[in-house]
Scaffold this active site. Structure first.
Site, PDB file in Angstrom:
ATOM      1  N   ASP A   5      68.144  79.659  43.311  1.00  0.00           N
ATOM      2  CA  ASP A   5      68.784  78.845  42.278  1.00  0.00           C
ATOM      3  C   ASP A   5      69.855  77.945  42.916  1.00  0.00           C
ATOM      4  O   ASP A   5      70.089  78.020  44.128  1.00  0.00           O
ATOM      5  CB  ASP A   5      69.405  79.818  41.255  1.00  0.00           C
ATOM      6  CG  ASP A   5      69.538  79.199  39.878  1.00  0.00           C
ATOM      7  OD1 ASP A   5      69.445  77.962  39.762  1.00  0.00           O
ATOM      8  OD2 ASP A   5      69.751  79.953  38.908  1.00  0.00           O
ATOM      9  N   ASP A  33      65.589  74.209  32.505  1.00  0.00           N
ATOM     10  CA  ASP A  33      65.026  75.513  32.126  1.00  0.00           C
ATOM     11  C   ASP A  33      64.182  75.416  30.863  1.00  0.00           C
ATOM     12  O   ASP A  33      64.585  74.767  29.897  1.00  0.00           O
ATOM     13  CB  ASP A  33      66.153  76.497  31.785  1.00  0.00           C
ATOM     14  CG  ASP A  33      66.943  76.925  33.000  1.00  0.00           C
ATOM     15  OD1 ASP A  33      66.795  76.303  34.066  1.00  0.00           O
ATOM     16  OD2 ASP A  33      67.705  77.895  32.876  1.00  0.00           O
TER      17      ASP A  33
END
Ligand code: GAL
Length: 422
Positions: free
Chosen positions: A170, A230
């Site tokens: 991430d 996302d």
């Protein structure tokens, strides 16, 4: 209503065809050469459904703890998911202890992962599956657990010792575009140096989107590439993601291919928000676009109809086609959009997607309009598992498409012996 397409009529169409010819001229030569992810990665990840649930006392069922991953591994192995191609059981954020140990080694949360990560990876391996974890190319993960910054070599070694097969990296709390990029390059090297085959999934493109990311560089260092926001348990967000990758299809299709696939984010089929048609659409569209297929749902409570979508091997075969081409949108005129994907063995696949909000309508395609004007094709509906007949040139193939729904088919040159879809 019967709609026959004249592909030369719309400006959008001309632009899209231009994009395609440019994309086809440049083959996907950029790839992380570690021999992995020759087809899009498939598996399970808890993030959409379970987030950062760490209160195992009050919510044991949804808590991020070793039992959850073991249960999912059991189901993937025993209920047909593994046989259909799902391979990775991955952790996401919130698995770690808030502190590294005195030697700087990452630790799992001791209450929630008392057996340790190696034992969990061993368990997943014992089911014939592979194990993945999550880290962050910054000082902390998005939820405040230790980041990898300053520990790249140590963490890569630790993953290898634990038997990790997939790392999702991430980009929260990063130190800016230059150091961020260098971090990914160093991580690729560190993973390679462990000699353990570890799929490297990067959010490099996504987190640097405001800084004109170099997608070629990303493809050279990553097996799986998250480039956009996302997914949520929300149809609107599924559509936003689809629109972004379609808008960027010229660029994405040049970096997508065996060794490095786009990751359009999780499949939310079987969660709460998508209707049956929408679920079918997400699965078909993610498949034709050659995205990673990572389910994020509670497999213990999967609705049988949703499960059928996830286990449709004819659709999965299109996603997993060994040429690794990205499906491209070749037609868009409200409320319809059409994608075509070149497949191995002179075959191709197509998806017709309807954004209609009134009722099912017939939509007509031809082999010519799909970009395959030369050969006769045996066409098979891969969602309903039915042969639809042989089509050549401008012979119309008319299919009823439900609102928010798709039709998807595979076309095989009909002179080829042994018409076999998967
Ligand atoms: C986001 C990432 C999500 C999930 C989350 C965890 O940045 O895109 O997929 O991993 O962090 O905190």
């Amino acid at each position: 209503m019967q709609l026959l397409i004249d592909i030369h009529q719309t400006e959008t169409m001309r632009t899209i065809l231009l994009f395609i010819s440019v994309s086809l001229a440049v083959s996907a030569v950029y790839s992380l050469d570690n021999g992995l992810a020759r087809t899009p990665p498939m598996g399970w990840n808890p993030w959409v459904r379970f987030r950062c649930t760490v209160d195992c006392v009050n919510d044991p069922e949804n808590c991020i703890r070793e039992e959850l991953f073991m249960e999912m591994a059991d189901i993937v192995a025993s209920e047909g998911y593994k046989d259909a191609g799902y391979e990775f059981i991955n952790m996401d954020d919130c698995w770690m202890s808030k502190q590294r140990d005195a030697q700087g080694i990452l630790q799992p949360d001791p209450q929630r992962f008392p057996s340790g990560i190696k034992a969990l990876a061993d368990y997943v391996h014992s089911k014939g599956l592979k194990f993945g974890l999550y880290q962050d190319m910054g000082t902390e993960t998005c939820d405040g657990y230790p980041g990898i910054w300053g520990h790249i070599e140590t963490d890569a070694k630790t993953y290898a010792e634990w038997g990790v097969d997939y790392v999702k990296m991430d980009g929260c709390h990063n130190l800016g575009p230059t150091l961020f990029g260098e971090g990914f390059v160093n991580m690729t090297r560190a993973l390679n140096e462990t000699k353990r085959p570890i799929v490297f999934s990067c959010e490099w493109g996504f987190d640097m989107r405001a800084h004109n990311p170099n997608y070629t560089d990303i493809a050279l260092h990553c097996n799986s590439m998250r480039q956009y926001n996302d997914v949520q348990d929300s149809w609107d967000q599924v559509i936003n993601i689809l629109n972004w990758y379609t808008w960027e299809q010229q660029v994405m299709s040049q970096v997508n291919g065996p060794g490095n696939f786009i990751d359009m984010d999780f499949i939310v089929v079987g969660d709460f928000a998508l209707s049956f048609e929408q679920a079918q659409s997400q699965f078909a569209l993610w498949s034709i676009m050659s995205s990673a297929l990572l389910m994020s749902s509670d497999l213990r409570k999967m609705d049988p109809k949703m499960k059928e979508i996830l286990l449709n091997r004819e659709v999965i075969a299109i996603n997993q086609d060994k040429l690794g081409k990205m499906g491209l949108m070749i037609y868009s005129k409200s409320p319809y959009e059409v994608w075509a994907k070149e497949l191995d063995n002179d075959c191709f696949a197509a998806v017709i997607f309807s954004k209609a909000t009134d009722m099912p309508h017939n939509f007509t395609v031809t082999m010519t309009m799909l970009g395959y004007p030369k050969l006769p094709y045996a066409v098979r509906d891969v969602i309903n598992h039915k042969d639809l007949g042989t089509f050549v040139k401008d012979k119309p193939l008319s299919l009823k498409v439900n609102p928010s729904g798709v039709r998807m088919f595979k076309a095989v040159p009909s002179k080829k012996k042994g018409f076999k879809v998967y």
